[in-house]
Design an enzyme around this catalytic site. Structure first.
Site, short mmCIF file in Angstrom:
data_model
loop_
_atom_site.label_atom_id
_atom_site.label_comp_id
_atom_site.label_asym_id
_atom_site.label_seq_id
_atom_site.Cartn_x
_atom_site.Cartn_y
_atom_site.Cartn_z
N ASN A 90 -13.05 -9.18 4.05
CA ASN A 90 -12.22 -10.17 4.73
C ASN A 90 -12.95 -11.52 4.77
OD1 ASN A 90 -13.95 -8.82 6.55
ND2 ASN A 90 -12.70 -9.32 8.32
N TYR A 96 -7.24 -20.15 11.73
CA TYR A 96 -7.24 -18.68 11.71
C TYR A 96 -6.26 -18.05 10.73
CZ TYR A 96 -9.85 -19.18 16.13
OH TYR A 96 -10.76 -19.52 17.09
N CYS A 101 -7.47 -10.83 4.23
CA CYS A 101 -8.00 -9.48 4.49
C CYS A 101 -8.77 -8.96 3.27
CB CYS A 101 -6.87 -8.52 4.80
SG CYS A 101 -6.03 -8.82 6.35
N GLU A 103 -8.51 -6.11 1.67
CA GLU A 103 -7.68 -5.49 0.63
C GLU A 103 -7.08 -6.55 -0.28
OE1 GLU A 103 -7.63 -5.11 3.90
OE2 GLU A 103 -6.59 -3.30 4.53
N CYS A 134 -3.35 -3.47 7.32
CA CYS A 134 -2.36 -4.16 8.16
C CYS A 134 -1.04 -4.33 7.39
CB CYS A 134 -2.90 -5.52 8.59
SG CYS A 134 -2.90 -6.76 7.28
#
Ligand code: THU
Length: 178
Positions: A90, A96, A101, A103, A134
């Site tokens: 990540n 933000y 991520c 993946e 997620c």
């Protein structure tokens, strides 16, 4: 070998000038050899040997996690359907929402190098063993792997496996656009 993620250290504020997170030719050859040897009649122990190797590589990738805001390091190891391995962590951002991520980092690395079909992704979180991708990542992964295997290390050291359709039933994929 049981993968243990308890003692992994990730320092998100120090750049490691010695870092070399690339998959070495030796490791790439080992992964490809194990994958090519699997075949349709592979035993569960052969499959598990490869899965544990992928989890170990996801832990290595997690060491490069840049997560000064969440302090929640994640690593991923993505195996293509032709046996190539791509790692990701990540990568957070002071804005933000710009965070990527682990993946998706791995998928972007693979796709940008010409690989679009994937067999398995291993995901590890330093602070939570039994954590699954997620929602954003489920969608992103499904684009290139409607039949992808997703593996995490279970809390008792087992390899936990789920299919993409288990994690994202009735997925919205390229076919849905007609
Ligand atoms: N994260 C991932 O890398 N993968 C997931 O599937 C879930 C969340 C990251 C994003 C963020 O940097 C941190 O974990 C906390 O949400």
């Amino acid at each position: 070998m049981i993968v243990d993620i308890k003692n992994q250290n990730c320092d998100n504020r120090v750049v490691n000038k010695e870092a070399d997170g690339k998959v070495s030719p030796e490791l790439a050859a080992k992964v490809k050899g194990l994958f090519d040897a699997l075949g349709p009649n592979a035993s569960s122990s052969e499959r598990e040997e490869l899965d544990r190797l992928l989890l170990t590589q996801a832990i290595l990738a997690m060491n490069y996690s840049y997560c000064p805001y969440s302090d929640f390091p994640v690593g991923a190891a993505l195996l293509s359907k032709t046996g190539q391995l791509f790692l990701g962590c990540n990568v957070e951002n002071a804005s933000y929402g710009g965070t990527i991520c682990a993946e998706r980092t791995a998928v972007v690395k693979a796709v940008s190098e010409g690989f679009r079909e994937f067999d398995t992704v291993a995901v590890v979180c330093q602070k939570n063993k039994d954590a699954w991708p997620c929602g954003f990542c489920r969608q992103f992964l499904s684009e290139f792997g409607a039949d992808l295997r997703i593996i995490v290390e279970g809390s008792s050291g087992t390899v936990e496996v789920m299919s993409m359709s288990d994690l994202l039933p009735r997925m919205f994929g390229p076919a849905a656009l007609g």
